[in-house]
Design a protein around this motif. Structure first.
Motif, PDB file in Angstrom:
ATOM      1  N   LEU A 213       0.852  -1.182   0.000  1.00 20.19           N
ATOM      2  CA  LEU A 213       0.000   0.000   0.000  1.00 20.19           C
ATOM      3  C   LEU A 213       0.888   1.232   0.000  1.00 20.19           C
ATOM      4  O   LEU A 213       1.716   1.413   0.895  1.00 20.19           O
ATOM      5  N   VAL A 214       0.743   2.079  -1.011  1.00 22.49           N
ATOM      6  CA  VAL A 214       1.503   3.319  -1.122  1.00 22.49           C
ATOM      7  C   VAL A 214       0.582   4.477  -0.754  1.00 22.49           C
ATOM      8  O   VAL A 214      -0.459   4.678  -1.387  1.00 22.49           O
ATOM      9  N   LEU A 215       0.953   5.220   0.276  1.00 20.71           N
ATOM     10  CA  LEU A 215       0.180   6.386   0.711  1.00 20.71           C
ATOM     11  C   LEU A 215       1.001   7.645   0.463  1.00 20.71           C
ATOM     12  O   LEU A 215       1.876   8.002   1.252  1.00 20.71           O
ATOM     13  N   PHE A 216       0.739   8.305  -0.659  1.00 22.38           N
ATOM     14  CA  PHE A 216       1.446   9.535  -1.016  1.00 22.38           C
ATOM     15  C   PHE A 216       0.648  10.741  -0.541  1.00 22.38           C
ATOM     16  O   PHE A 216      -0.587  10.695  -0.447  1.00 22.38           O
ATOM     17  N   ASP A 217       1.368  11.849  -0.271  1.00 20.64           N
ATOM     18  CA  ASP A 217       0.680  13.081   0.092  1.00 20.64           C
ATOM     19  C   ASP A 217       0.039  13.726  -1.132  1.00 20.64           C
ATOM     20  O   ASP A 217      -1.026  14.327  -1.045  1.00 20.64           O
ATOM     21  N   LYS A 218       0.688  13.616  -2.280  1.00 17.52           N
ATOM     22  CA  LYS A 218       0.141  14.133  -3.535  1.00 17.52           C
ATOM     23  C   LYS A 218       0.899  13.467  -4.666  1.00 17.52           C
ATOM     24  O   LYS A 218       1.982  12.915  -4.469  1.00 17.52           O
ATOM     25  N   LEU A 219       0.323  13.526  -5.860  1.00 16.24           N
ATOM     26  CA  LEU A 219       0.975  12.891  -7.001  1.00 16.24           C
ATOM     27  C   LEU A 219       1.453  13.979  -7.958  1.00 16.24           C
ATOM     28  O   LEU A 219       0.913  14.175  -9.039  1.00 16.24           O
ATOM     29  N   SER A 220       2.490  14.703  -7.532  1.00 20.30           N
ATOM     30  CA  SER A 220       3.107  15.727  -8.366  1.00 20.30           C
ATOM     31  C   SER A 220       4.001  15.056  -9.400  1.00 20.30           C
ATOM     32  O   SER A 220       4.160  13.827  -9.409  1.00 20.30           O
ATOM     33  N   ASN A 221       4.598  15.847 -10.270  1.00 24.01           N
ATOM     34  CA  ASN A 221       5.476  15.282 -11.295  1.00 24.01           C
ATOM     35  C   ASN A 221       6.621  14.498 -10.681  1.00 24.01           C
ATOM     36  O   ASN A 221       6.971  13.403 -11.140  1.00 24.01           O
ATOM     37  N   TYR A 222       7.243  15.063  -9.637  1.00 26.83           N
ATOM     38  CA  TYR A 222       8.390  14.367  -9.070  1.00 26.83           C
ATOM     39  C   TYR A 222       7.975  13.150  -8.243  1.00 26.83           C
ATOM     40  O   TYR A 222       8.715  12.172  -8.158  1.00 26.83           O
ATOM     41  N   LYS A 223       6.764  13.181  -7.642  1.00 27.82           N
ATOM     42  CA  LYS A 223       6.271  11.979  -6.974  1.00 27.82           C
ATOM     43  C   LYS A 223       5.952  10.903  -8.009  1.00 27.82           C
ATOM     44  O   LYS A 223       6.062   9.705  -7.733  1.00 27.82           O
ATOM     45  N   GLN A 224       5.542  11.326  -9.200  1.00 25.75           N
ATOM     46  CA  GLN A 224       5.292  10.358 -10.260  1.00 25.75           C
ATOM     47  C   GLN A 224       6.588   9.665 -10.655  1.00 25.75           C
ATOM     48  O   GLN A 224       6.613   8.462 -10.915  1.00 25.75           O
ATOM     49  N   VAL A 225       7.690  10.422 -10.678  1.00 24.90           N
ATOM     50  CA  VAL A 225       9.001   9.821 -10.964  1.00 24.90           C
ATOM     51  C   VAL A 225       9.348   8.794  -9.899  1.00 24.90           C
ATOM     52  O   VAL A 225       9.801   7.684 -10.189  1.00 24.90           O
ATOM     53  N   LEU A 226       9.128   9.158  -8.636  1.00 29.01           N
ATOM     54  CA  LEU A 226       9.384   8.248  -7.515  1.00 29.01           C
ATOM     55  C   LEU A 226       8.567   6.959  -7.682  1.00 29.01           C
ATOM     56  O   LEU A 226       9.099   5.848  -7.588  1.00 29.01           O
ATOM     57  N   PHE A 227       7.267   7.126  -7.944  1.00 30.73           N
ATOM     58  CA  PHE A 227       6.396   5.955  -8.055  1.00 30.73           C
ATOM     59  C   PHE A 227       6.765   5.090  -9.260  1.00 30.73           C
ATOM     60  O   PHE A 227       6.792   3.853  -9.162  1.00 30.73           O
TER      61      PHE A 227
ATOM     62  N   LEU B 140      -3.913   8.665  -1.918  1.00 32.47           N
ATOM     63  CA  LEU B 140      -3.374   9.990  -1.600  1.00 32.47           C
ATOM     64  C   LEU B 140      -4.010  10.504  -0.316  1.00 32.47           C
ATOM     65  O   LEU B 140      -5.234  10.536  -0.192  1.00 32.47           O
ATOM     66  N   HIS B 141      -3.162  10.898   0.643  1.00 34.35           N
ATOM     67  CA  HIS B 141      -3.715  11.430   1.898  1.00 34.35           C
ATOM     68  C   HIS B 141      -3.784  12.952   1.923  1.00 34.35           C
ATOM     69  O   HIS B 141      -4.345  13.546   2.854  1.00 34.35           O
ATOM     70  N   ASN B 142      -3.212  13.606   0.908  1.00 33.11           N
ATOM     71  CA  ASN B 142      -3.335  15.064   0.761  1.00 33.11           C
ATOM     72  C   ASN B 142      -2.892  15.849   1.994  1.00 33.11           C
ATOM     73  O   ASN B 142      -3.443  16.907   2.306  1.00 33.11           O
ATOM     74  N   GLN B 143      -1.919  15.319   2.738  1.00 32.14           N
ATOM     75  CA  GLN B 143      -1.376  15.967   3.931  1.00 32.14           C
ATOM     76  C   GLN B 143      -2.457  16.187   4.993  1.00 32.14           C
ATOM     77  O   GLN B 143      -2.364  17.087   5.813  1.00 32.14           O
TER      78      GLN B 143
ATOM     79  N   TYR C 177      -7.008   5.633   6.209  1.00 31.81           N
ATOM     80  CA  TYR C 177      -6.380   4.636   5.343  1.00 31.81           C
ATOM     81  C   TYR C 177      -5.630   3.572   6.149  1.00 31.81           C
ATOM     82  O   TYR C 177      -5.667   2.385   5.813  1.00 31.81           O
ATOM     83  N   VAL C 178      -4.950   4.000   7.195  1.00 30.57           N
ATOM     84  CA  VAL C 178      -4.204   3.037   8.007  1.00 30.57           C
ATOM     85  C   VAL C 178      -5.167   2.099   8.730  1.00 30.57           C
ATOM     86  O   VAL C 178      -4.976   0.875   8.736  1.00 30.57           O
TER      87      VAL C 178
ATOM     88  N   HIS D 290       4.244  13.657   4.900  1.00 29.76           N
ATOM     89  CA  HIS D 290       4.265  15.120   4.845  1.00 29.76           C
ATOM     90  C   HIS D 290       2.947  15.643   5.413  1.00 29.76           C
ATOM     91  O   HIS D 290       1.890  15.492   4.792  1.00 29.76           O
ATOM     92  N   PHE D 291       3.031  16.271   6.582  1.00 27.43           N
ATOM     93  CA  PHE D 291       1.845  16.773   7.266  1.00 27.43           C
ATOM     94  C   PHE D 291       2.185  18.097   7.944  1.00 27.43           C
ATOM     95  O   PHE D 291       3.362  18.443   8.097  1.00 27.43           O
TER      96      PHE D 291
END
Length: 344
Positions: free
Chosen positions: A90-104, A121-124, A132-133, A148-149
């Protein structure tokens, strides 16, 4: 077979999650071999003295995860080899920005067919993280979270409490390491308090020739204080004049000066800076220089090449995947660098 599944009615873990977790372990251990017939929902509910709906929910989750299947008139059985052997992440990202897309993307590419990946996406939002948890506790082999919160004490305390619900052996923090959380979990992170200092060092020779170094950011940015302090320390140590700005006005656009945009390339700061510079007939890369914080593929195109200082998000994804594949969790800081292009 029902007697191999035990329910702890004193546990805070919901009964259906206990069933899911135990069946997964029994399948992986070989105690429930491929093709093995599972107890019917009626049989298991009677044996464990629980409702049929609880068993139905557990079996539904196990089917979705590929551990079991059903045949009309024959009941539930363990799926064919190779399906249940896949890890679930389970991947819980704060947002799916361009650089998070690279990470994923690098994470998914490196882990390949060894795992089934679910992303949310938990959106901080701390409440969303908790949801989600709680909903997915014990249903996945690994939990990859970008924590990231808001940095206020109350929010951080809540986040730490939520993360303690996840067993250390299953938890990997990505992009940010909350060092206050004890344990042998994994972390692949950038160091917001020091990385900017290191990254700017790659451009020191040119920065020493500029008349002023300008930092454009919003104080609401989560890591404004940490990154800003690192930039200020770098400029002080290298005798470089620096100014911080929270808005773009014509007065701050000056020839032969350098501008660091701390937020991503989509923020209005970069757009407004370039617009103002063009109004003054300044050409980026010749009359003024721009550096952006965080790298993504689109930076190769923006302004004929946007210079960045950034952690290596591709490396980050690869390292997270390898921790899972090798079942060896550790704390690793990612490389941080300057990528020189047309704007600087």
């Amino acid at each position: 077979m029902p007697e191999t599944i035990k329910i702890d009615h004193e546990s805070q873990i919901p009964v259906y999650k206990q069933i899911v977790g135990q069946v997964e372990e029994l399948v992986r251990s070989g105690e429930y071999p491929d093709g093995c017939l599972l107890p019917s929902m009626n049989e298991l509910s009677a044996a464990l003295d629980i409702s049929k709906e609880t068993v139905k929910k557990a079996y539904s989750i196990l089917r979705n995860k590929g551990f079991i299947d059903a045949r009309q008139g024959k009941g539930f059985y363990v799926s064919a080899a190779g399906v249940a052997d896949k890890l679930s992440v389970l991947v819980l990202f704060d947002k799916l920005s361009n650089y998070k897309q690279v990470l994923f993307n690098s994470f998914a590419e490196e882990i390949g067919d060894a795992a089934e990946i679910t992303i949310r996406l938990h959106n901080q939002n701390v409440d969303l993280l908790e949801y989600y948890v709680e909903e997915n506790l014990d249903l996945f082999d690994y939990y990859v979270i970008t924590p990231h919160f808001p940095l206020d004490a109350a929010s951080q305390k809540r986040v730490l409490k939520i993360l303690t619900r996840i067993p250390n052996r299953k938890l990997i923090m990505a992009d940010h390491w909350m060092k206050e959380l004890p344990g042998n979990y994994g972390a692949v992170y950038q160091d917001f308090a020091n990385d900017a200092y290191e990254g700017l060092g790659y451009g020191l020779k040119k920065l020493k020739t500029c008349s002023r170094f300008n930092v454009v950011t919003l104080p609401s940015s989560l890591y404004y204080a940490s990154v800003g302090e690192a930039v200020e320390r770098f400029c002080r140590d290298n005798d470089i004049a620096v100014e911080f700005h929270t808005e773009i006005t014509p007065e701050i656009i000056r020839e032969k000066e350098v501008y660091l945009i701390l937020n991503s390339q989509y923020d209005l700061g970069l757009i407004e800076l370039v617009r103002r510079a063009r109004e003054l007939n300044f050409r980026v890369g010749r009359d003024i220089s721009i550096i952006s914080y965080n790298e993504s593929p689109i930076n190769e195109i923006i302004l004929n090449g946007l210079t960045t200082i950034s952690t290596d998000f591709r490396q980050m994804g690869v390292l997270v995947a390898r921790m899972i594949l090798e079942k060896s969790l550790s704390k690793v800081k990612c490389d941080f660098q300057m990528i020189r292009r047309n704007t600087f």
